[in-house]
Design an enzyme around this catalytic site. Structure first.
Site, PDB file in Angstrom:
ATOM      1  CB  SER A  82      34.005  37.049  74.616  1.00  0.00           C
ATOM      2  OG  SER A  82      33.331  37.740  75.832  1.00  0.00           O
ATOM      3  CG  HIS A 110      36.458  36.576  79.467  1.00  0.00           C
ATOM      4  ND1 HIS A 110      34.900  35.598  79.929  1.00  0.00           N
ATOM      5  CD2 HIS A 110      36.010  37.190  78.632  1.00  0.00           C
ATOM      6  CE1 HIS A 110      34.569  36.038  78.885  1.00  0.00           C
ATOM      7  NE2 HIS A 110      35.083  36.672  78.171  1.00  0.00           N
TER       8      HIS A 110
END
Length: 296
Positions: A86, A190
């Site tokens: 991430s 996401h």
């Protein structure tokens, strides 16, 4: 020996992280002062509430990752390959020389702001499903509004969406013998709910010049070696699931035998061991773990 750095994402941040490094290393002090000038606030003095809010968590973890990367390299610990989970992907790109500190921090600041403003506080949430697999989770969340956000290992799948939908789903997962644990994040990431934020961030990325990596870099959404087109992959990363398990496997397939998890707090190291128990793992996130590594 080939060394891989994998930079941590959100979820394991802790109060006053980085302070002990500032007290010990001039380079850490300099970087935190630069960050304060860029952001307009002191990352070392965030309270627990702010530290767990995305707009503060992401810059705090990015700066800590840069500091740790800098200190490791000052001690001649240099990676052959880098990756990140991430927001940790931005640390990996910095480590590979794709952009400088100020550029990376400003990108993270804008990314965090867009993501946090996409929802009301706690309107969305995430949970980690463990001792399961992608196919099982995908079948159970079908038509629920919940999506797979991160594939951390072949048996740990992170899901996310609106909190109200996730609260309905959790008992269903339990009934189907899938254990799920809420994550310490203030908003989802996401997944498709962030498509608009992804498009907005894409416009910001268009203003940035990205350099060719000086060392091998594995991206987060495709789990492939990447040398260009970072504007596209970083834009997609906000609204598409991350593939950490495949990224770890890619690193191992490239003959890495030691993986250093950079940032708090030993989660990625456990993922690596689950995928391949023969890989040496270390985690550095403060002065004590750094010194433990140097004196292994």
């Amino acid at each position: 020996m080939k060394i891989g750095f994998i930079f941590a994402g959100q979820g394991q941040q802790f109060l006053y992280m980085g302070q002990d490094l500032v007290d010990e290393y001039k380079s850490a002090h300099t970087l935190y002062k630069q960050a304060e000038a860029i952001l307009g606030y002191d990352l070392l003095n965030l309270d627990q509430d702010k530290l767990n809010q995305t707009q503060y968590t992401q810059p705090a973890l990015f700066v800590l990752g840069v500091v740790l990367d800098t200190i490791l390299k000052q001690h001649n610990v240099n990676p052959n390959i880098v990756a990140g989970l991430s927001l940790g992907e931005y640390n990996a790109l910095y480590s590979a020389g794709v952009f400088d500190f100020e550029t990376g921090l400003k990108l993270i600041e804008k990314r965090a702001k867009l993501m946090s403003e996409a929802f009301e506080l706690k309107e969305t949430s995430m949970a980690a499903c463990v001792r399961t697999d992608r196919e099982t989770v995908a079948s159970l969340i079908k038509d629920t509004g919940i999506e797979i956000c991160n594939v951390n290992t072949y048996s740990q799948i992170v899901i996310g969406g609106y909190t109200k939908d996730l609260e309905v789903l959790l008992p269903i997962l339990k009934q189907n013998k899938v254990r799920a644990f809420p994550l310490k994040v203030s908003c989802v990431s996401h997944m498709s709910l962030l498509k608009e934020a992804s498009e907005d961030f894409g416009k910001i990325l268009e203003t940035v010049e990205f350099k060719i990596p000086k060392i091998k870099f594995i991206n987060n959404v495709d789990a492939m070696i990447q040398e260009d087109n970072f504007k596209d992959s970083l834009k997609r990363q906000i609204s598409q699931k991350t593939e950490l398990a495949l990224s770890i496997q890619k690193m191992i397939d490239m003959d890495v035998t030691r993986i250093i998890e950079v940032g708090p707090k030993n989660t990625i190291s456990k993922f690596v061991k689950e995928i391949n128990k023969d890989i040496e793992t270390f985690n550095v996130y403060d002065i004590n773990t750094l010194k433990e590594y140097y004196h292994e």
